[in-house]
Design a protein around this motif. Structure first.
Motif, PDB file in Angstrom:
ATOM      1  N   SER A  34       0.630  -3.008  -0.146  1.00 37.61           N
ATOM      2  CA  SER A  34       1.468  -4.075  -0.725  1.00 37.61           C
ATOM      3  C   SER A  34       2.941  -3.871  -0.364  1.00 37.61           C
ATOM      4  N   GLN A  35       3.377  -2.629  -0.356  1.00 29.28           N
ATOM      5  CA  GLN A  35       4.768  -2.352   0.037  1.00 29.28           C
ATOM      6  C   GLN A  35       4.995  -2.703   1.502  1.00 29.28           C
ATOM      7  N   GLU A  38       5.087  -6.513   1.805  1.00 27.79           N
ATOM      8  CA  GLU A  38       6.359  -7.043   1.302  1.00 27.79           C
ATOM      9  C   GLU A  38       7.487  -6.815   2.314  1.00 27.79           C
ATOM     10  N   VAL A  41       7.225  -9.266   5.289  1.00 29.41           N
ATOM     11  CA  VAL A  41       7.731 -10.609   4.953  1.00 29.41           C
ATOM     12  C   VAL A  41       9.259 -10.630   4.998  1.00 29.41           C
ATOM     13  N   GLU A  42       9.874  -9.600   4.449  1.00 30.20           N
ATOM     14  CA  GLU A  42      11.345  -9.541   4.442  1.00 30.20           C
ATOM     15  C   GLU A  42      11.911  -9.475   5.863  1.00 30.20           C
ATOM     16  N   ALA A  99      14.693  -0.672   1.841  1.00 25.57           N
ATOM     17  CA  ALA A  99      13.306  -0.266   1.545  1.00 25.57           C
ATOM     18  C   ALA A  99      13.198   1.251   1.443  1.00 25.57           C
ATOM     19  N   THR A 103      11.846   2.704  -2.067  1.00 24.24           N
ATOM     20  CA  THR A 103      10.544   3.396  -2.105  1.00 24.24           C
ATOM     21  C   THR A 103      10.681   4.908  -2.119  1.00 24.24           C
TER      22      THR A 103
END
Length: 240
Positions: A34-35, A38, A41-42, A99, A103
């Motif tokens: 999922s990370q 995401e 997409v960014e 990110a 993270t």
């Protein structure tokens, strides 16, 4: 994986490595799916595709594409952000940097920017640059500023000349007004000049008349004396 499939992937990677304007390499070890999704997409918003790659295939593709600087970064789990020609490398670097901070897992290894190798620290510095729009505005300002200064320098003598001319005109106008006022004050009034002359003439007229009368009187007296002398001489003369 079949050999044909490997060759197809190597060819695809070679094309993407050759056409990319920038390549930013990161170690994604420990990130969840999922990370990663995401982050993909960014990065797509800024014109970059974030792809997890196999190091063996990517090495062959990098050699074929002439991206030898990339070879040293292909160690461990590897993901590459392929920044297209119309992408924004600064915005991509900022997204990767954010990110990594969020993270605390993603690690920036380095990359290739316009054919030049860069380190992970340089990616961090790239992420701190202003957005592209601000950089373009600053560039325009740098270009326009000297032109504006040159125009000011060229216009300054003309403006100074106009100012001097206007000042001189004002000075002459003020000087003319002062001279006219001084002339009016210095010039005597006509009546003040003629009045003394009339008085002198009036005073001289009686003097001349008196002198003429005196001469006439003396003449009458002299004539009377002459007649008296003649009469006396006649009386004294004896008859013949």
């Amino acid at each position: 994986m079949q050999k044909a499939e490997k060759e197809r992937l190597i060819e695809e990677l070679t094309g993407r490595l050759s056409s990319a304007d920038a390549l930013l390499v990161a170690d994604y070890r420990g990130m969840t799916n999922s990370q990663l999704a995401e982050l993909r997409v960014e990065l797509l918003k800024h014109g970059a595709k974030f792809t997890v790659v196999k190091n063996t295939l990517t090495r062959r593709a990098a050699e074929a594409a002439g991206s030898d600087a990339l070879l040293a970064m292909l160690e461990g789990p590897t993901a590459i952000a392929f920044v297209e020609a119309d992408g924004n490398a600064v915005a991509v670097a900022k997204a990767l940097s954010d990110a990594a901070k969020d993270t605390k897992i993603l690690a920036l290894r380095g990359g290739v920017l316009s054919g030049n190798p860069i380190t992970g620290a340089e990616i961090e510095r790239l992420a701190k640059l202003p957005p592209l729009e601000i950089l373009q505005a600053q560039l325009v300002g740098v270009i326009v500023a000297p032109l504006t200064q040159l125009a000011a320098v060229l216009n300054a003598p003309l403006q100074n000349l106009v100012g001097l001319i206007n000042a001189r005109i004002t000075q002459l106008e003020e000087g003319g007004d002062t001279s006219a006022a001084a002339t009016e004050e210095a010039a005597p009034e006509p009546e003040a000049v003629e009045a003394p002359v009339a008085e002198v003439a009036t005073e001289e007229a009686p003097v001349e008349e008196a002198a003429a009368a005196e001469v006439a009187t003396e003449a009458v007296v002299a004539e009377a004396e002459a007649d008296e002398t003649v009469a006396e001489a006649t009386e004294d003369t004896p008859e013949a």
